[in-house]
Design an enzyme around this catalytic site. Structure first.
Site, PDB file in Angstrom:
ATOM      1  N   ARG A   1       0.802  -1.142   0.123  1.00 34.38           N
ATOM      2  CA  ARG A   1      -0.072   0.037  -0.068  1.00 34.38           C
ATOM      3  C   ARG A   1       0.919   1.291   0.240  1.00 34.38           C
ATOM      4  O   ARG A   1       1.960   1.127   0.499  1.00 34.38           O
ATOM      5  CB  ARG A   1      -0.852   0.016   1.199  1.00 34.38           C
ATOM      6  CG  ARG A   1      -2.252  -0.704   1.221  1.00 34.38           C
ATOM      7  CD  ARG A   1      -3.006  -0.773   2.435  1.00 34.38           C
ATOM      8  NE  ARG A   1      -2.542  -1.294   3.562  1.00 34.38           N
ATOM      9  CZ  ARG A   1      -1.839  -0.289   4.550  1.00 34.38           C
ATOM     10  NH1 ARG A   1      -1.749   0.888   4.284  1.00 34.38           N
ATOM     11  NH2 ARG A   1      -1.396  -0.925   5.516  1.00 34.38           N
TER      12      ARG A   1
ATOM     13  N   LYS B   1      -9.704  -1.877   2.051  1.00 39.10           N
ATOM     14  CA  LYS B   1      -9.304  -0.968   2.977  1.00 39.10           C
ATOM     15  C   LYS B   1     -10.070   0.395   2.397  1.00 39.10           C
ATOM     16  O   LYS B   1     -10.433   1.255   3.446  1.00 39.10           O
ATOM     17  CB  LYS B   1      -7.694  -0.560   2.938  1.00 39.10           C
ATOM     18  CG  LYS B   1      -6.786  -1.789   3.276  1.00 39.10           C
ATOM     19  CD  LYS B   1      -7.119  -2.402   4.580  1.00 39.10           C
ATOM     20  CE  LYS B   1      -5.946  -3.292   4.612  1.00 39.10           C
ATOM     21  NZ  LYS B   1      -6.201  -4.054   6.299  1.00 39.10           N
TER      22      LYS B   1
ATOM     23  N   SER C   1      -1.196  -3.468  10.343  1.00 36.35           N
ATOM     24  CA  SER C   1      -1.060  -4.739   9.041  1.00 36.35           C
ATOM     25  C   SER C   1       0.292  -5.483   9.287  1.00 36.35           C
ATOM     26  O   SER C   1       1.306  -4.852   9.804  1.00 36.35           O
ATOM     27  CB  SER C   1      -0.949  -3.956   7.868  1.00 36.35           C
ATOM     28  OG  SER C   1      -2.002  -3.179   7.556  1.00 36.35           O
TER      29      SER C   1
ATOM     30  N   CYS D   1       0.861  -7.586  11.770  1.00 36.02           N
ATOM     31  CA  CYS D   1       1.317  -7.903  12.946  1.00 36.02           C
ATOM     32  C   CYS D   1       0.616  -9.206  13.623  1.00 36.02           C
ATOM     33  O   CYS D   1       0.656  -9.351  15.116  1.00 36.02           O
ATOM     34  CB  CYS D   1       0.820  -6.630  13.793  1.00 36.02           C
ATOM     35  SG  CYS D   1       1.949  -5.148  13.649  1.00 36.02           S
TER      36      CYS D   1
ATOM     37  N   LYS E   1      -2.652 -10.719  12.889  1.00 34.66           N
ATOM     38  CA  LYS E   1      -4.098 -10.854  12.995  1.00 34.66           C
ATOM     39  C   LYS E   1      -4.389 -12.225  12.454  1.00 34.66           C
ATOM     40  O   LYS E   1      -5.252 -12.422  13.127  1.00 34.66           O
ATOM     41  CB  LYS E   1      -4.740  -9.784  12.334  1.00 34.66           C
ATOM     42  CG  LYS E   1      -4.646  -8.532  12.927  1.00 34.66           C
ATOM     43  CD  LYS E   1      -5.851  -7.367  12.694  1.00 34.66           C
ATOM     44  CE  LYS E   1      -5.728  -6.965  11.028  1.00 34.66           C
ATOM     45  NZ  LYS E   1      -4.593  -6.026  10.777  1.00 34.66           N
TER      46      LYS E   1
ATOM     47  N   ASP F   1      -9.440  -9.439   9.465  1.00 36.22           N
ATOM     48  CA  ASP F   1      -8.742  -8.220   8.948  1.00 36.22           C
ATOM     49  C   ASP F   1      -9.700  -7.144   9.278  1.00 36.22           C
ATOM     50  O   ASP F   1      -9.512  -6.206   9.781  1.00 36.22           O
ATOM     51  CB  ASP F   1      -8.496  -8.117   7.660  1.00 36.22           C
ATOM     52  CG  ASP F   1      -7.662  -6.880   7.226  1.00 36.22           C
ATOM     53  OD1 ASP F   1      -6.573  -6.594   8.126  1.00 36.22           O
ATOM     54  OD2 ASP F   1      -7.658  -6.449   6.036  1.00 36.22           O
TER      55      ASP F   1
ATOM     56  N   ARG G   1       1.927 -12.284  -0.226  1.00 35.10           N
ATOM     57  CA  ARG G   1       0.438 -12.520   0.166  1.00 35.10           C
ATOM     58  C   ARG G   1      -0.192 -13.853  -0.499  1.00 35.10           C
ATOM     59  O   ARG G   1       0.259 -14.217  -1.700  1.00 35.10           O
ATOM     60  CB  ARG G   1      -0.512 -11.099   0.059  1.00 35.10           C
ATOM     61  CG  ARG G   1      -0.231  -9.881   0.695  1.00 35.10           C
ATOM     62  CD  ARG G   1      -0.441  -9.902   1.877  1.00 35.10           C
ATOM     63  NE  ARG G   1      -0.070  -8.791   2.300  1.00 35.10           N
ATOM     64  CZ  ARG G   1      -0.610  -8.184   3.692  1.00 35.10           C
ATOM     65  NH1 ARG G   1      -1.564  -8.824   4.331  1.00 35.10           N
ATOM     66  NH2 ARG G   1      -0.089  -7.051   4.140  1.00 35.10           N
TER      67      ARG G   1
HETATM   68  O1  SAT Z   1      -2.484  -4.493   0.989  1.00 34.49           O
HETATM   69  S1  SAT Z   1      -3.569  -4.434   2.217  1.00 34.49           S
HETATM   70  O2  SAT Z   1      -4.028  -3.442   2.343  1.00 34.49           O
HETATM   71  O3  SAT Z   1      -4.717  -5.191   1.673  1.00 34.49           O
HETATM   72  C1  SAT Z   1      -2.833  -5.435   3.452  1.00 34.49           C
HETATM   73  C2  SAT Z   1      -2.742  -4.693   4.806  1.00 34.49           C
HETATM   74  O4  SAT Z   1      -2.262  -3.738   5.000  1.00 34.49           O
HETATM   75  O5  SAT Z   1      -3.453  -5.226   5.903  1.00 34.49           O
HETATM   76 MN    MN Z   2      -5.154  -5.238   7.349  1.00 34.86          MN
END
Ligand code: SAT
Ligand code: MN
Length: 639
Positions: free
Chosen positions: A103, A262, A304, A306, A308, A329, A423
């Site tokens: 991001r 997000k 993000s 950490c 979850k 999330d 990811r």
């Molecule tokens: O790239 S994302 O925003 O979907 C992942 C995250 O930062 O939690």
């Molecule tokens: Mn997230």
């Protein structure tokens, strides 16, 4: 009739050009896949407007079917965007442009009439760290510089999607328009996408969030890597809460392009939640059943990357406990008519960090992700599998590894095989411990809220807020070591209030007032702060984490049930002596270091929070939160 349509659209981000002619556009819209007739008039208008602006070659209206996925996979294979992973069933690997891997918070903006509707305006916060404001004029200019003709020669995909179970009163609908088949396939995993959503839209109030996305074309017109088109230099992510509208340009990665996540579920979502009196939060949701068979649900906000996902899918080491996953999330939480706070996971899949995921750390994730999954920026193995740092490497024997950049890799290179923010994008239904109520349209009742982050020093394993206002203060004062999920460099401790710093849709001061007001709306859950990441003076983790975090959940469970297993401390309630169940834990746990509250550290921490509030929130800080800080300072001074 036509004129009325034009006026209706005028408030939106993608304003109609002067010579706009619906009929002409309608006729010339070449729908290559799907049926334009299934679109509601409002969706059709939005699509036409985007066609007019972006000038795609053809339009594909997504139906959400398996056949459509096959078609798009074939196309992406041909374009080189994805590679097959024949070791698994229907799994794919995408390698992005190395300049498009996370991001981009610095290029993410919220557009409101006045700056202070988006961010706290204080004399000292230049620039502020609680989001970026953009004026209407600058936003229009940004769109005008990037979007006209940006889909020339490409297909425009129209994705109708639901955040939350299709038709649930807690769910919301979006229409994402994109020129990326990778985004379509990812959205089909991460949201409920396709025809059933349009049925709900037709039968309901017809409202939807407008989400326009393009991977973009660099100014030069030349794509560095045609398999992953993007325009990193001009990437921009824009939100206009007043019109429920999102416009994103230049990046195909994660939160930049999967706009339901997000952008919608948090930034636009938090503004809708404020208006409607509920909460849209960066939180996992899990159900935990104790040995007596009693079950509670917990929501937890960590920044993000950490952990979850690991907590949401935890395998408890404490005998007799069972954890089930509702989401990893995002949580949308609303009081029901009885004053019970109920949460849904608006998502339909997991976009989890791959590195560190292994049979030892998260066996449930490992049992989830090797079917119907899109991996991005992980390494691949010569037997058609994937690899990343932290994965059991015994299986690498006799295999060659190709890194996320597509180069042959060896451990000796000293470079990571997978990108740290690589990811997996995988359907939630495949999770073997998905909670039976995860799609319950009423949501699950939340008994506790956890805040946490990566704090190597000073912050104990767990403590409890004295009351709701203290809990809101703890959320506001959250700090965490930065991770690879965004563009930040180095491991600095950053303020990340409510783990929402990159995701606030409106002024953080108003957000705090909204949180404080929840107490008047229903029975608020207990609030806790957790830290799995405290290190010893030798730099070793003091707590094993993962399945042993069930020991912390056990204490929280007992607190929710009203057991008096706590003692007061200057920062909040700590487990009383012997209350944290560490029996049978492997290795020696130094509880005194884990729960130590160094006076100098906490004095410094309180000063740091004070400086942050003053500089970043200023006059927008609600008085009850300021009072909490004053009280903390006084208690810490007398430690
Ligand atoms: O790239 S994302 O925003 O979907 C992942 C995250 O930062 O939690
Ligand atoms: Mn997230």
């Amino acid at each position: 009739m036509l004129l009325k349509g034009v006026q209706l659209l005028r408030g939106g981000l993608v304003g109609p050009p002067k010579s706009y002619n619906f009929r002409l556009v309608c006729r010339s819209l070449s729908v290559q896949y799907g049926d334009a007739k299934v679109l509601t008039p409002a969706v059709k208008q939005y699509v036409e407007k985007c066609v007019d602006l972006c000038q795609p070659e053809r339009v594909h209206i997504c139906d959400g079917s398996a056949g459509e996925s096959k078609l798009l996979q074939g196309l992406m294979l041909k374009q080189g965007t994805i590679l097959p992973l024949p070791k698994y069933d229907n799994c794919w690997l995408a390698r992005t442009n190395p300049a498009d891997v996370a991001r981009v918070e610095s290029k993410t903006f919220i557009c409101t009439e006045r700056r202070e509707q988006t961010v706290p305006v204080t004399p000292k916060a230049t620039p502020g760290t609680l989001g970026n404001w953009i004026s209407e004029a600058d936003l229009q200019a940004a769109i005008g510089e990037r979007f006209p003709g940006c889909m020339k020669g490409r297909t425009m995909y129209v994705i109708p999607f639901s955040m939350g179970p299709v038709g649930s009163p807690l769910s919301k609908i979006g229409i994402e328009i994109t020129d990326s088949p990778y985004v379509v396939e990812s959205m089909k995993i991460m949201t409920r996408a396709g025809n059933p959503v349009l049925d709900v839209l037709r039968e309901g109030d017809g409202q939807f969030v407008k989400c326009l996305h393009s991977v973009g074309t660099p100014k030069s017109g030349v794509q560095v890597q045609s398999s992953w088109p993007c325009d990193p230099e001009r990437t921009i992510i824009l939100h206009k809460p007043a019109d429920n509208e999102i416009v994103s340009y230049g990046s195909g990665y994660g939160g930049n392009s999967l706009l339901g996540k997000k952008c919608f579920a948090l930034r636009i979502g938090s503004t809708i939640a404020k208006r409607e009196g509920w909460l849209a939060e960066h939180m996992l949701i899990l159900g935990i059943t104790n040995p007596e068979g009693k079950k509670i649900y917990v929501a937890a906000a960590f920044p993000s990357a950490c952990g979850k996902t690991n907590l949401a899918m935890m395998t408890p080491s404490l005998p007799g406990y069972k954890v089930e996953c509702v989401g990893d999330d995002i949580a949308w939480m609303k009081f029901d008519s009885k004053g019970v706070l109920r949460a849904i996971n608006p998502e339909n899949g997991f976009f989890g960090v791959a590195p560190g995921t292994s049979r030892a750390t998260n066996p449930i994730a490992m049992d989830t992700i090797f079917r119907n999954t899109v991996f991005t920026n992980v390494a691949s193995t010569s037997d058609g599998g994937v690899y990343w740092e932290g994965m059991e490497s015994a299986q690498l024997k006799d295999l060659t590894v190709t890194d996320w950049l597509g180069k042959l890799w060896s451990k000796e290179s000293g470079k990571p095989a997978a990108h740290p923010n690589s990811r997996f994008c995988t359907p939630a239904t495949q999770c073997p411990i998905i909670d039976p109520a995860w799609e319950d349209s009423a949501g699950v009742p939340i008994s506790a809220i956890l805040f946490g982050g990566r704090r190597p020093a000073g912050v104990p394993l767990v403590y409890e807020a004295r009351d709701w206002t203290h809990g809101v203060f703890i959320g506001a004062a959250m700090r965490s070591e930065s991770t690879a999920a965004a563009e930040h460099k180095g491991k600095v401790i950053m303020h990340d209030p409510f783990a929402m710093r990159p995701f606030f849709g409106y002024n953080f001061g108003d957000y705090l007032s909204h949180w404080l007001s929840m107490e008047k709306r229903g029975t608020v859950p207990k609030v806790f702060h957790v830290n799995w990441f405290r290190k010893s003076s030798e730099g070793k983790f003091l707590w094993p984490g993962f399945g042993d975090n069930s020991r912390v959940l056990d204490w929280i469970f007992r607190r929710v049930q009203g057991e008096k297993c706590f003692e007061d401390s200057p920062i909040g309630r700590l487990p009383s002596k012997g209350a944290l169940n560490v029996s049978g834990i492997e290795g020696n746990i130094d509880l005194s270091q884990l729960f130590d509250l160094p006076k100098a550290f906490w004095q410094q921490e309180a000063l740091e929070i004070e400086r942050y509030f003053e500089e970043q929130v200023g006059g927008h800080l609600p008085r009850p939160v300021a009072e909490q800080l004053t009280e903390l300072k006084a208690r810490v001074a007398n430690m």
